[in-house]
Design an enzyme around this catalytic site. Structure first.
Site, PDB file in Angstrom:
ATOM      1  N   ASP A 182       1.096  -0.911   0.277  1.00  0.00           N
ATOM      2  CA  ASP A 182      -0.185   0.274  -0.098  1.00  0.00           C
ATOM      3  C   ASP A 182       0.115   1.239  -0.229  1.00  0.00           C
ATOM      4  O   ASP A 182       0.636   1.772   0.496  1.00  0.00           O
ATOM      5  CB  ASP A 182      -0.618  -0.291   1.444  1.00  0.00           C
ATOM      6  N   GLU A 183       2.129   1.365  -1.019  1.00  0.00           N
ATOM      7  CA  GLU A 183       3.363   2.427  -0.506  1.00  0.00           C
ATOM      8  C   GLU A 183       4.204   2.212  -1.395  1.00  0.00           C
ATOM      9  O   GLU A 183       4.395   1.294  -2.010  1.00  0.00           O
ATOM     10  CB  GLU A 183       3.318   2.720   1.225  1.00  0.00           C
TER      11      GLU A 183
END
Length: 340
Positions: free
Chosen positions: A86-87
């Site tokens: 998620d990054e």
């Protein structure tokens, strides 16, 4: 929370079962108000918040969402460096969208993630990776923050030293003992002075406290290590018990290194221990192969630092990388430190 609206507004954590030494993988902001955080023992999280809702991970959902988000990123630039599910870092310097406005690009990306995936996203916009990461945490959840080039000097001067890339608990404590609490304090130090106290990492500190980070956004990010670890339902009472558990971990490590095709790049071996009191330590040595005898010696070295029951045991390899003076490296802390 996305899939079950009844969970919204309630303290929620994803992770393992508390009766099996489970830990918190992540939690929502309602849970964080109770001091719950990632990597905390789930049993401790429930002590802090008895009403905490605990749910098991759903990796298939996370992978699906991650692929959707990465596809959105790549509509704006080919220079995407994923850090996790998620990054990611994006270099939009040459992006043709919105007349090259990184702020407007970030706004549209966040809106598309919400419309497509159904989750919120935060963004940081800055001249380099270090500052972008800091900025991305500034307006969470569901916000963005911009650090413009002319604002870098003043913004970084006020940052606490423990916000610097690669500074862990031990290094932060050492810096504070030496009188450096903020990056502004650290700027009073000369480069030789920093290198005297921190070795090669002193050069990184010298640049970071001035907002300098020369790392490029790299779509093909090199793996730096491969490791395996196990948290035991019942503590391993002594060194002999740890020795018995080491062999299957070494075999699993060999399998993972083989799958990663990293055999030729092994540079170091390490053994990691977390004791029953949550203190942890890592012992490592230079090695170009996974040597069982060397692993046993590292285990003995690490165990002597605590000489008590062990709740987690891990073994791994660090992979060789090009030695570039301008490349910022992580400072490996090999002291025994308590969890916060």
């Amino acid at each position: 929370m996305r899939d079950d609206p009844s969970l919204r507004g309630k303290p929620l954590a994803v992770g393992g079962r508390p009766d099996q030494r489970g830990v918190v993988a992540t939690c929502n902001y309602e849970a964080r108000k109770f001091g719950i955080r990632s990597a905390m023992a789930m049993s401790q999280a429930l002590q802090r918040c008895p009403d905490l809702i605990v749910m098991p991970p759903a990796m298939d959902k996370y992978r699906t969402a991650s692929k959707q988000i990465l596809a959105i990123y790549r509509d704006y630039t080919d220079l995407v460096e994923p850090l996790s599910l998620d990054e990611a870092y994006l270099d939009v310097t040459d992006s043709p969208h919105f007349q090259n406005s990184a702020t407007l690009i970030a706004q549209e990306i966040r809106q598309r993630i919400f419309d497509t995936v159904g989750i919120t996203a935060s963004a940081g916009i800055a001249p380099n990776k270090f500052l972008a990461k800091i900025a991305s945490d500034w307006n969470k959840p569901n916000g963005q923050f911009v650090i413009r080039p002319k604002e870098v000097e003043d913004f970084v001067a006020a940052l606490p030293v423990d916000k610097l890339f690669g500074v862990g608990k031990v290094t932060a404590m050492k810096l504070k003992k030496l009188g450096a609490f903020t990056c502004g304090d650290l700027r009073e130090w000369t480069l030789p002075h920093l290198q005297q106290h921190f070795g090669k990492f002193g050069g990184s500190l010298y640049g970071l406290c001035r907002g300098i980070d020369r790392r490029h956004v790299s779509p093909s990010r090199e793996r730096k290590s491969v490791s395996v670890e196990e948290t035991y339902v019942t503590d391993l009472p002594d060194l002999d018990a740890c020795r018995r558990e080491l062999e299957p971990l070494i075999e699993l490590l060999r399998q993972r290194v083989h799958r990663a095709q990293a055999e030729r790049n092994i540079h170091k071996l390490f053994v990691k221990i977390r004791f029953a009191d949550f203190r942890r330590t890592t012992a490592e040595c230079v090695s170009t192969l996974i040597d069982e005898a060397a692993c046993r010696k590292l285990l003995e070295t690490a165990h002597k630092r605590g000489d008590r029951a062990v709740r987690l045991l891990g073994v791994g390899v660090r992979l060789e990388e090009e030695d570039d003076f301008h490349q910022l490296g992580l400072f490996v802390e090999e002291a025994t430190v308590p969890d916060a």
